[in-house]
Design a protein around this motif. Sequence first.
Motif, PDB file in Angstrom:
ATOM      1  N   ARG A 191      28.383   6.783  -3.816  1.00 56.87           N
ATOM      2  CA  ARG A 191      27.580   7.974  -4.109  1.00 56.87           C
ATOM      3  C   ARG A 191      26.167   7.829  -3.568  1.00 56.87           C
ATOM      4  NH1 ARG A 191      23.873   9.771  -7.225  1.00 56.87           N
ATOM      5  NH2 ARG A 191      23.609   7.875  -8.428  1.00 56.87           N
ATOM      6  N   LYS A 192      25.568   6.657  -3.766  1.00 53.57           N
ATOM      7  CA  LYS A 192      24.191   6.448  -3.342  1.00 53.57           C
ATOM      8  C   LYS A 192      24.076   6.378  -1.824  1.00 53.57           C
ATOM      9  CE  LYS A 192      22.461   4.195  -7.528  1.00 53.57           C
ATOM     10  NZ  LYS A 192      21.911   2.944  -8.113  1.00 53.57           N
ATOM     11  N   ARG A 193      25.028   5.690  -1.181  1.00 59.53           N
ATOM     12  CA  ARG A 193      24.932   5.514   0.273  1.00 59.53           C
ATOM     13  C   ARG A 193      25.179   6.819   1.022  1.00 59.53           C
ATOM     14  NH1 ARG A 193      28.045   0.284   2.354  1.00 59.53           N
ATOM     15  NH2 ARG A 193      26.980   0.929   4.269  1.00 59.53           N
ATOM     16  N   THR A 194      26.002   7.674   0.464  1.00 54.18           N
ATOM     17  CA  THR A 194      26.269   8.964   1.110  1.00 54.18           C
ATOM     18  C   THR A 194      25.356  10.065   0.581  1.00 54.18           C
ATOM     19  OG1 THR A 194      27.992   9.511  -0.515  1.00 54.18           O
ATOM     20  CG2 THR A 194      28.691   8.387   1.506  1.00 54.18           C
ATOM     21  N   LYS A 195      24.557   9.721  -0.461  1.00 57.94           N
ATOM     22  CA  LYS A 195      23.677  10.700  -1.118  1.00 57.94           C
ATOM     23  C   LYS A 195      24.475  11.932  -1.533  1.00 57.94           C
ATOM     24  CE  LYS A 195      19.617   9.107   1.439  1.00 57.94           C
ATOM     25  NZ  LYS A 195      18.515   9.465   2.370  1.00 57.94           N
TER      26      LYS A 195
END
Length: 349
Positions: free
Chosen positions: A223-227
């Motif tokens: 989730r964080k890496r793909t925003k």
Amino acid sequence: MISADLKKQYYEALVAKDSEYEGLFYVGVKTTGVFCRPTCPARKPKFENCEFYATAQQALLASYRPCQRCRPLSHPNQVSDVVRILVEAVEKNPEKRWKGQDFKALSIDESTARRQFKKRFGMTFVEYARARRMGLALKNIRSGRTVIDAQLSTGYESGSGFRDAFSRIMGAAPTQVDEEHVLKASWIDTRLGPMMAVADEKALYLLEFVDRRGLEREVERLRKRTKSAIVPGVTEPIRSIERELAQYFEGTLTVFHTPLFWLGTPFQKSVWEQLIAIPPGETRSYQDIANALGKPTACRAVAQANGANQLAIVIPCHRVINASGELGGYGGGLTRKNWLLTHEKQGDN
């Protein structure tokens, strides 16, 4: 014929209700005449009263009848009636905010719903229904409705409360999320136990066994890496991989065609390309892959890239073993790894 050592291993798994052994064996209980899956919640029989079978068909042919508690003829963790009824109710009215009397109207115990949804989806029913409402709110915002309209339609009187709830579930504030930054997560039942698939409308980002250690951290990292926001739902790549997994476990498919999104460094991607190049029924060592990349001293880095793979089975990290011939590690568990390799070798014959 199952060896004596394997019978002992299976019995230990039965006592521990080890989900890693789902689909690998069934146990017939002489004293009751029923056969069960490894994770059956019933009281465990004595070892001498157990007979072990590789398939449900073998147990049936040995005159055992299926257990009514663990339902060995269904998929592992098949959806219960409680979950099915509530999911259907949410879909009929996704904007509804559930209260105690709503459960009573369906003759469902609220604590049972909470427990079964937690086991099935990793979230309580209230959290599931809230995520569904928020997904609808996101759709409304994307279609041009104002944030306040979306807020009121999901039952939030307070704007700050709506934004806080939205951010917790979606990973971003309402005005910062667009269609390109939403991933859907879905549960897929397989022969070896349930898997989680995460995808957008174009490609599959993650495919892992639900009981994999650290899966929650993997999803959060994705989730964080793909925003992106990750919400319950189904996309075409998820439908595609569900069909292909069924064919794979039936032994009729060896090459996957579902489009993939590889979230990794250039080196990790080069390792994953080598994994896909390993023919079904064959294995390679970490050193073999390092040599193929022209980096014979990068054996440890290859192992780390192998472990970073988030697309189980499709990118076949299970085909990588130690140079000694031992299985090595596997996020889904060594029992599953051994089953997958045996399954692919049989299909190659």
